[in-house]
Structure formats: structure tokens, C-alpha cells
Design a protein around this motif. Structure first.
Motif, mmCIF file in Angstrom:
data_model
loop_
_atom_site.group_PDB
_atom_site.id
_atom_site.type_symbol
_atom_site.label_atom_id
_atom_site.label_comp_id
_atom_site.label_asym_id
_atom_site.label_seq_id
_atom_site.Cartn_x
_atom_site.Cartn_y
_atom_site.Cartn_z
ATOM 1 N N HIS A 1 0.818 -1.223 0.000
ATOM 2 C CA HIS A 1 0.000 0.000 0.000
ATOM 3 C C HIS A 1 0.848 1.268 0.000
ATOM 4 O O HIS A 1 0.304 2.361 0.146
ATOM 5 C CB HIS A 1 -0.930 -0.007 1.224
ATOM 6 N N ASP A 2 2.170 1.124 -0.171
ATOM 7 C CA ASP A 2 3.081 2.275 -0.146
ATOM 8 C C ASP A 2 2.859 3.151 -1.379
ATOM 9 O O ASP A 2 3.083 2.688 -2.506
ATOM 10 C CB ASP A 2 4.526 1.774 -0.106
ATOM 11 N N PRO A 3 2.430 4.408 -1.205
ATOM 12 C CA PRO A 3 2.149 5.253 -2.368
ATOM 13 C C PRO A 3 3.403 5.866 -2.994
ATOM 14 O O PRO A 3 3.333 6.447 -4.081
ATOM 15 C CB PRO A 3 1.255 6.359 -1.784
ATOM 16 N N GLN A 4 4.555 5.750 -2.327
ATOM 17 C CA GLN A 4 5.767 6.414 -2.803
ATOM 18 C C GLN A 4 6.517 5.595 -3.853
ATOM 19 O O GLN A 4 7.248 6.165 -4.670
ATOM 20 C CB GLN A 4 6.712 6.689 -1.616
ATOM 21 N N THR A 5 6.370 4.286 -3.832
ATOM 22 C CA THR A 5 7.130 3.435 -4.747
ATOM 23 C C THR A 5 6.399 3.319 -6.082
ATOM 24 O O THR A 5 5.228 2.945 -6.116
ATOM 25 C CB THR A 5 7.314 2.027 -4.138
ATOM 26 N N PRO A 6 7.074 3.653 -7.206
ATOM 27 C CA PRO A 6 6.424 3.537 -8.521
ATOM 28 C C PRO A 6 5.932 2.111 -8.769
ATOM 29 O O PRO A 6 6.569 1.141 -8.329
ATOM 30 C CB PRO A 6 7.551 3.909 -9.500
ATOM 31 N N PRO A 7 4.800 1.948 -9.465
ATOM 32 C CA PRO A 7 4.169 0.629 -9.590
ATOM 33 C C PRO A 7 5.067 -0.476 -10.131
ATOM 34 O O PRO A 7 5.071 -1.589 -9.602
ATOM 35 C CB PRO A 7 2.990 0.897 -10.534
ATOM 36 N N LEU A 8 5.833 -0.192 -11.186
ATOM 37 C CA LEU A 8 6.678 -1.249 -11.742
ATOM 38 C C LEU A 8 7.761 -1.667 -10.758
ATOM 39 O O LEU A 8 8.079 -2.860 -10.635
ATOM 40 C CB LEU A 8 7.338 -0.761 -13.043
ATOM 41 N N ILE A 9 8.340 -0.705 -10.057
ATOM 42 C CA ILE A 9 9.356 -1.018 -9.055
ATOM 43 C C ILE A 9 8.709 -1.802 -7.910
ATOM 44 O O ILE A 9 9.260 -2.795 -7.422
ATOM 45 C CB ILE A 9 10.019 0.263 -8.522
ATOM 46 N N LYS A 10 7.518 -1.381 -7.511
ATOM 47 C CA LYS A 10 6.808 -2.096 -6.438
ATOM 48 C C LYS A 10 6.543 -3.543 -6.831
ATOM 49 O O LYS A 10 6.750 -4.471 -6.031
ATOM 50 C CB LYS A 10 5.494 -1.388 -6.101
ATOM 51 N N ALA A 11 6.095 -3.755 -8.065
ATOM 52 C CA ALA A 11 5.811 -5.119 -8.523
ATOM 53 C C ALA A 11 7.075 -5.973 -8.503
ATOM 54 O O ALA A 11 7.048 -7.138 -8.091
ATOM 55 C CB ALA A 11 5.211 -5.089 -9.925
ATOM 56 N N ALA A 12 8.193 -5.389 -8.934
ATOM 57 C CA ALA A 12 9.462 -6.127 -8.965
ATOM 58 C C ALA A 12 9.921 -6.496 -7.561
ATOM 59 O O ALA A 12 10.316 -7.637 -7.294
ATOM 60 C CB ALA A 12 10.527 -5.289 -9.667
ATOM 61 N N LEU A 13 9.866 -5.537 -6.638
ATOM 62 C CA LEU A 13 10.329 -5.774 -5.271
ATOM 63 C C LEU A 13 9.392 -6.734 -4.536
ATOM 64 O O LEU A 13 9.842 -7.644 -3.823
ATOM 65 C CB LEU A 13 10.419 -4.459 -4.502
ATOM 66 N N ALA A 14 8.092 -6.536 -4.716
ATOM 67 C CA ALA A 14 7.118 -7.361 -3.998
ATOM 68 C C ALA A 14 7.215 -8.823 -4.424
ATOM 69 O O ALA A 14 7.045 -9.729 -3.597
ATOM 70 C CB ALA A 14 5.705 -6.831 -4.237
ATOM 71 N N HIS A 15 7.488 -9.059 -5.700
ATOM 72 C CA HIS A 15 7.607 -10.445 -6.165
ATOM 73 C C HIS A 15 8.736 -11.165 -5.421
ATOM 74 O O HIS A 15 8.554 -12.284 -4.924
ATOM 75 C CB HIS A 15 7.863 -10.475 -7.667
ATOM 76 N N VAL A 16 9.896 -10.527 -5.341
ATOM 77 C CA VAL A 16 11.034 -11.153 -4.654
ATOM 78 C C VAL A 16 10.709 -11.380 -3.179
ATOM 79 O O VAL A 16 10.978 -12.450 -2.619
ATOM 80 C CB VAL A 16 12.301 -10.290 -4.788
ATOM 81 N N GLN A 17 10.132 -10.349 -2.526
ATOM 82 C CA GLN A 17 9.846 -10.470 -1.096
ATOM 83 C C GLN A 17 8.859 -11.596 -0.810
ATOM 84 O O GLN A 17 9.014 -12.357 0.149
ATOM 85 C CB GLN A 17 9.314 -9.135 -0.559
ATOM 86 N N PHE A 18 7.855 -11.713 -1.659
ATOM 87 C CA PHE A 18 6.872 -12.785 -1.483
ATOM 88 C C PHE A 18 7.543 -14.148 -1.631
ATOM 89 O O PHE A 18 7.299 -15.059 -0.827
ATOM 90 C CB PHE A 18 5.737 -12.637 -2.504
#
Length: 385
Positions: free
Chosen positions: A191-208
Motif C-alpha cells: 500500500h506504499d504510495p511512494q514506490t512507482p508501480p513497476l518497481i513495487k511489482a518487482a520488489l514485492a515479487h522477490v519479497q513474497f
């Protein structure tokens, strides 16, 4: 000490010690370093996603492509996990006729389609969250090999990757007692509004993938997460990006990049790999979409020459655009024309080379919109054992 590297917790099970990895919360600290190459990749990826989304929105019926692209992504993502089903297998399976198709494999792919569709529907009323991920996991593992692995429930026991037990595993995710702390931080980042969507998707995939919160299905759900994040952020109106093609084609590097984030904190290396995949896959999706539209237009223009049969042939062609593998029963129900006329239309389209009969049977025949299916199935053959 580099706070990107997380920490290890010493654990014991049945008298054996092992180290479980607990990742630090996102976003990474120190912050991501965007050099010229990374910035250029991010700009190009966003540009091509915009083009893909615009192309889909301009179509008379975006659902035509969406139906097939969702299935292509499902097949590719499941192949990374070792299934041997092709896109043709899945489309035949959806007709309830799957001769020679590995049933567990094709059911696994079918569950992936249902999980993605469930997630897309629920985004209308529910934000991307742990609750939604659990719902999607329940659908993903509803049947097939994973049905006994606690569908829809976070794990309450230790899992591991590689090896026969945690003590000799290649990687051990967080222990069960640390799981909800890790997942709580993960949901906050979603739900972080500061991280751009593509970067968020990339980071979230690894973390998951690193948290590995379920007993089974983590890889497939982690790849579904990418599509859901991009749709929720309105980067894509429709999930037409089959990024699993990039992960499948570069499977060794995919796993190596995930590992290097954990061992070296190399988020920038992962981002370069991820964004190259977005660029290449989005460009290919745009090209394929244009070819499909051109094929539909060219084939439709050939049908008025069939004379009295042209109206039925045009109706059948419309059905084949949404179901490129079909049979007389499904086609008759879809277009509301007498079965005898539909069978005659199939025969005429076969003579024109638009349709190919797939079974060789005299009865219960299955027909494919051949050129369309070839476009869709590029790069979807199973990986060798």
C-alpha cells in the motif's frame, strides 16, 4: 552491517539445527541506486506498457485478447514449476475433452486461470492485501496436486527449497513464528504510495518468494502478484503482460537473481533483469496483438465469398476468435445456429485453411483456428525434463 541482507535465525527440528532467513522490510535500505541504465530501462518499460494498454483499449473487444493472454500466462507460469501442459492442452481441457493430456498438469494450469480471474474480480471491491492473496491461493490449490497443502491458509510449519529437509536445504524461508511479522510489513509495502508501480511489482515479487508464506503454490502466486499490482495501479487496464515467458526463457538467471538479492542485497541486478523482461515481453505482446487483429480482419474478408454459407461462417469465425479450440457442441450453443449448419461451416473453413481438425476422429471432433493458435502458442511448449 548492510541492512539489505536480512538476518538468519537458528532453529531446531527433530534434533537438527538449521538457519532460516528473515528478510528486512521493503523498500530496501540503503535506497535503490538508479544509474543511467536502470533509469533508461524503467522509462522504456513504462512506455511499452502504455503502448500495450493503449492497444488493448482501442480494440473493439479487449476480452478477445484477455481470454487468451491470461491462459498463456497460466501455462508459462506453471511450466516454470515443472508442469508439462501446453496452451493447446488447456484449451482442449476446457472443452471437457482432454485425450492424452496429463490431467494433474492441466488442472493445475486451469486453477491458475481461475485464481487470476478471482483476483481481478475482487480488486473491484478489495485492495491487494493478505486477505486477497489467501483467497487467490485457495482457488489456485482448489484441485490438483496442491489440494492437500492447506489451500488459502498461511503455513504453520517450516518449508524449504532444495534438499530433503531444512538442514540440507538450499534456502529456508522465515520460521512459522516469524511469518506474520514478515507478512505484516509486506502488506504495508503493498500500500506504499511512494514506490512507482513497476518497481513495487518487482520488489514485492522477490519479497513474497523469500517469505514463501504457503506450503505450496508460492511461485505461481508470486507471479500472479505482479499482474495484480500493475492492474491495481492502473498501469495496465487488462493483464496482457505474460512476464512468465521471460522467467521461463531465462529460468536459471531468474532463480540466480532471486538468490542474489538474499545473499548480496543486489536489488539493482534483479531490477535490471525484471525490467528487461517487461520491455521484451510488452514489445512482443504488442506485436502479437497487432498480428492477431490483422489476421482476424484478413480472414473475415474471405468469408463473404462463401455465398449462402457466409452468414454462418462469419458467426463461427466470431466464436473462434474467442475460443480458438472448439467443437460443434460448444460452437452451436455459442452462436445459436443449427448443428448441421455449424458442421457445414466447419467443413468450409477447413477447406479454406482457416480451421484444422485436431483429433482425426469421425465423431467428437475438435477444431482449431490454426493461424490464431500458432500466434498464441509461440514459446508455450513445455520445458524439457
Amino acid at each position: 552491517m548492510d541492512s539489505r541482507l536480512g538476518r538468519y535465525q537458528l532453529c531446531n527440528t527433530t534434533g537438527e539445527s538449521y538457519r532460516a532467513f528473515i528478510p528486512p522490510p521493503l523498500p530496501p535500505q540503503p535506497s535503490l541506486a538508479f544509474d543511467t541504465e536502470l533509469l533508461a530501462l524503467l522509462e522504456e518499460a513504462n512506455r511499452l506498457l502504455g503502448r500495450l494498454d493503449g492497444l488493448a483499449s482501442a480494440l473493439p473487444d479487449p476480452q478477445l485478447l484477455l481470454y487468451q493472454y491470461v491462459r498463456k500466462e497460466a501455462v508459462l507460469s506453471s511450466q516454470i514449476e515443472g508442469t508439462q501442459s501446453s496452451l493447446s492442452d488447456l484449451l482442449i481441457h476446457e472443452l471437457d475433452e482432454a485425450p492424452g493430456v496429463p490431467e494433474d498438469d492441466v488442472e493445475e494450469v486451469s486453477c491458475y486461470v481461475r485464481a487470476l480471474n478471482h483476483g481481478l474480480d475482487r480488486l473491484n471491491t478489495l485492495p491487494l492485501s493478505l486477505r486477497l492473496l489467501r483467497e487467490m491461493h485457495a482457488v489456485l490449490l482448489a484441485s490438483g496436486r496442491g489440494a492437500t497443502k492447506q489451500p488459502g491458509e498461511f503455513r504453520r510449519s517450516q518449508n524449504w527449497l532444495g534438499g530433503t529437509r531444512p538442514g540440507n536445504a538450499v534456502f529456508v524461508p522465515p520460521p512459522p513464528e516469524q511469518l506474520m511479522d514478515c507478512l505484516g510489513s509486506f502488506e504495508t509495502f503493498l500500500h506504499d504510495p511512494q514506490t512507482p508501480p513497476l518497481i513495487k511489482a518487482a520488489l514485492a515479487h522477490v519479497q513474497f518468494e523469500t517469505i514463501h508464506p504457503f506450503l505450496d503454490g508460492n511461485g505461481r502466486l508470486g507471479r500472479l502478484l505482479i499482474a495484480l499490482l500493475l492492474v491495481e495501479a492502473r498501469v495496465l487496464q487488462y493483464p496482457l503482460l505474460y512476464l512468465s515467458l521471460h522467467f521461463k526463457t531465462n529460468r536459471s538467471e531468474y532463480y540466480d537473481r532471486l538468490s542474489r538479492v538474499r545473499t548480496h542485497g543486489d536489488w539493482e541486478g534483479w531490477l535490471r533483469f525484471f525490467l528487461r523482461g517487461v520491455v521484451n515481453t510488452a514489445a512482443e505482446a504488442c506485436d502479437t496483438a497487432r498480428q492477431i487483429v490483422a489476421l482476424f480482419d484478413a480472414d473475415r474478408a474471405r468469408l463473404p465469398a462463401l455465398g449462402r454459407m457466409s452468414a454462418t461462417a462469419l458467426a463461427l469465425h466470431r466464436h473462434l476468435r474467442t475460443r480458438p479450440v472448439t467443437n460443434a457442441v460448444h460452437a452451436t450453443a455459442a452462436i445459436g445456429i443449427a448443428r448441421s449448419s455449424v458442421l457445414t461451416a466447419f467443413a468450409r473453413l477447413t477447406e479454406l485453411g482457416l480451421v484444422r481438425e485436431m483429433t482425426g476422429y469421425r465423431r467428437n471432433r475438435v477444431f482449431a483456428y490454426d493461424a490464431y493458435l500458432r500466434l498464441l502458442t509461440r514459446d508455450t511448449e513445455p520445458l524439457p525434463h
